[in-house]
Design a protein around this motif. Sequence first.
Motif, mmCIF file in Angstrom:
data_model
loop_
_atom_site.group_PDB
_atom_site.id
_atom_site.type_symbol
_atom_site.label_atom_id
_atom_site.label_comp_id
_atom_site.label_asym_id
_atom_site.label_seq_id
_atom_site.Cartn_x
_atom_site.Cartn_y
_atom_site.Cartn_z
ATOM 1 N N UNK A 59 9.060 9.212 -4.685
ATOM 2 C CA UNK A 59 7.799 8.767 -4.080
ATOM 3 C C UNK A 59 6.866 9.972 -3.938
ATOM 4 N N UNK A 60 5.975 10.106 -4.866
ATOM 5 C CA UNK A 60 5.070 11.247 -4.855
ATOM 6 C C UNK A 60 3.723 10.809 -5.412
ATOM 7 N N UNK A 104 5.017 2.334 2.060
ATOM 8 C CA UNK A 104 5.435 3.105 0.882
ATOM 9 C C UNK A 104 6.581 2.473 0.103
ATOM 10 N N UNK A 105 7.216 1.473 0.692
ATOM 11 C CA UNK A 105 8.357 0.869 0.007
ATOM 12 C C UNK A 105 7.948 0.141 -1.271
ATOM 13 N N UNK A 106 6.636 -0.134 -1.431
ATOM 14 C CA UNK A 106 6.178 -0.859 -2.608
ATOM 15 C C UNK A 106 5.663 0.101 -3.697
ATOM 16 N N UNK A 107 5.869 1.415 -3.496
ATOM 17 C CA UNK A 107 5.513 2.400 -4.522
ATOM 18 C C UNK A 107 6.195 2.040 -5.843
ATOM 19 N N UNK A 108 5.538 2.149 -6.984
ATOM 20 C CA UNK A 108 4.272 2.854 -7.264
ATOM 21 C C UNK A 108 3.011 2.018 -7.111
ATOM 22 N N UNK A 109 3.060 1.027 -6.253
ATOM 23 C CA UNK A 109 1.886 0.237 -5.913
ATOM 24 C C UNK A 109 1.304 -0.486 -7.133
ATOM 25 N N UNK A 138 2.904 -5.723 -10.403
ATOM 26 C CA UNK A 138 4.225 -6.303 -10.670
ATOM 27 C C UNK A 138 5.153 -6.083 -9.475
ATOM 28 N N UNK A 139 5.091 -4.897 -8.896
ATOM 29 C CA UNK A 139 5.936 -4.604 -7.728
ATOM 30 C C UNK A 139 5.522 -5.475 -6.538
ATOM 31 N N UNK A 140 4.219 -5.647 -6.384
ATOM 32 C CA UNK A 140 3.696 -6.490 -5.308
ATOM 33 C C UNK A 140 4.197 -7.920 -5.446
ATOM 34 N N UNK A 141 4.159 -8.451 -6.660
ATOM 35 C CA UNK A 141 4.602 -9.826 -6.890
ATOM 36 C C UNK A 141 6.102 -9.971 -6.648
ATOM 37 N N UNK A 142 6.876 -8.962 -7.036
ATOM 38 C CA UNK A 142 8.327 -9.030 -6.817
ATOM 39 C C UNK A 142 8.656 -9.007 -5.328
#
Length: 707
Positions: free
Chosen positions: A384-385, A468-473, A476-480
């Motif tokens: 996470x950077x 931050x758990x949804x990084x890299x923002x 697709x990550x949001x939908x999952x």
Amino acid sequence: MATPISLSLSSLASKSQQLVRNERRMLAASDDGAMMKQIQSTHAPDGRVVDVKPILQVIDNVLHHIIPNIDHAMNGGTGPIDALDDRTNSSAVDGALDALAYIVHKICCEVSCKCSGGGDAHATTMGILNMLSSYSWDAKVVLTLAAFAVNFGEFWLIVQLCTSNSLAKSVALLKQLPDILEHSPTLKPHFDALNKLINAMIDVTKCIVEFTELPSEFISIDVPPLSTAMAHIPTATYWIIWSVVACAAQVTGLVGMRHEFITSTSEAWELSSLAHKVSSIHEHLQSLLRLCYQRIDEKMLLEAFEDFKRTIETPQMDNLKILLKIFRKEETYYLLNPDKTKQVLIDVLRRKHVLLLISDLDISHEEIRVLEALYKGERVSSELNYEILWLPIVDRSTWNDGYEQKFLSLQSIMSWYTVNHPFAIEPAVIKYIMEVWGFVKKPIAVTLDPQGKVLCPNALNMMWIWGNSVFPFSSEKEESFWKAEAWTLELLVDRLEPNLPTWVNKQKVVCFYGGVQMEWIESFTTVTKGVAKALDIGLEMVYVGKNNAKERVKKITGLIKEKKLSHAWEDDNVWFFWNRLESMLYSKTQHGKAIENDFIKQEVMTLLAYDGSENGWAVFFTGSDEMVRANGEKVLSSMKSFDEWEKLAKQMGFIPALRKHLEGIIDEHHCTRLILPGNSGGIPEKVQCAECGRPMEMYFMYRCCVE
């Protein structure tokens, strides 16, 4: 008895006066169709190119040296003044005039001869136009103005030096020039009018030259407004040459007036009238020039917009090319580092995950503090950077010192990279930000991966919901995350209430309530505590305020704590609670979730609708997911009529019994409002009423809430 020579010299005055008077009958005639054809008939350019800029610079220098000296002399000053900087590039002028000195001299002779002989101004003007037929329109006016600058410059040098230089004195004596200081009361109106006309001539000439320098790749000479301007330039050229003739006539008229100066006030009036006409031409050409620049700016903006669009949609090796295009080409690509201690090159963001934080200068301090907590807080993994770059979008036309100070103040409290100044951002990128990424006023954060690919056009929604758990923002990550999510107490409250895990473990009933009516709050909290005591159940109540009512909520929070009615959150938590709810709605809408098929979206919109009214509301949880909610009127009446469902509550439990009781309340009259910021994008097209489930009507509301 007067000599033949003095009579001859004196007669020049009446001839020059007659030359200026001829102007009256031509003022209107020169603008009609027949005259335009006559002017156009003299124009037969042979393609020769004249570099008029350095010549015009010398003309400007000559005439603007003379005018202050005239004013100085007319106001009783003695001796010349020469305070203007001469920045003429002699080599450039030599090159430009190398083949033009003869034609300038020829125009000088033509003007002097015709003015001395009392010739007709129109005929003289047409003669000069015919003499310059092979030149472009801008060259015609510049060369004619150059000839006038030579004549007038020589005249004024003699007048200025005749009291201190024997050669100048002798020449002035031969020309029988009047003493300017001696006749200043009489000459002042003439020279004032002359100065105005000269300034107007220079202005129009510069304007004509400027039209010829417009970039042809961005504006066509065959299309308005440039075609309109080019159609007016022949007339403007005619009037500049006419004005040169009129000015030369005035100067020539001073020859032979050393001892007797006879003048007519009509001459000054004629020059003033001519100056007014030339100034009107300048205003008209200037208005067309502004339209041309506007058209050029629009074309350049569109090309830059398409260029940025192509760049950001094309796979890149890294993100640097995209980051560089954010800034204006003339800007140095510096940013202010997170510590605000030094400027750094934008290369520091190369091949990093970058969040482009886009806002105006009204971004809230709460928003900055919450984002800072995420940016500087605990990272969930070593991978996470990411970095944040603030891009403030402002209206440049209204920018002032107040906005400058506001920008610097916001910049100073941000713990991430910021631009040095809002004006450093390329206008085409601002257009892209608004039209493609949908920024209006509410802040957004566009995520770029290390290769510059846009992962999400607004990551703030998911960041407010999951941090931050949804990084890299990414979208697709949001939908999952949404696929794995349910409407629970944890989703609603997140980590805003530190005591929540303890309360849930102890199986307490947790009530979150809002509103700004203190009377309702006191009644509701008191009677609800009584119900909990009667049922012998643990109860915790938390006041979460109201959206966009900071000062009222702060006052009510103080009273709640003072009277020990319940727990109450501080400002930042209240702001974050409501902002998260809105973010859930926008995130769901962005992913195309319809309210009919999405229970989370239904509940979020219900709570937002409760907040849209001035009345209170409450939601009760037992454990993580057993829940019931109602508006303030229903929930308060239910608590007051507890005896009607007390037995059921002891059988079924508090929340199931309350839900059953609420379902039995028939609410024939209600008015539910859902207020959402109209500048946030992603507004749902269809909204159901939280009370009856019917489709709600959409209205536009303009609100100014000053707390």
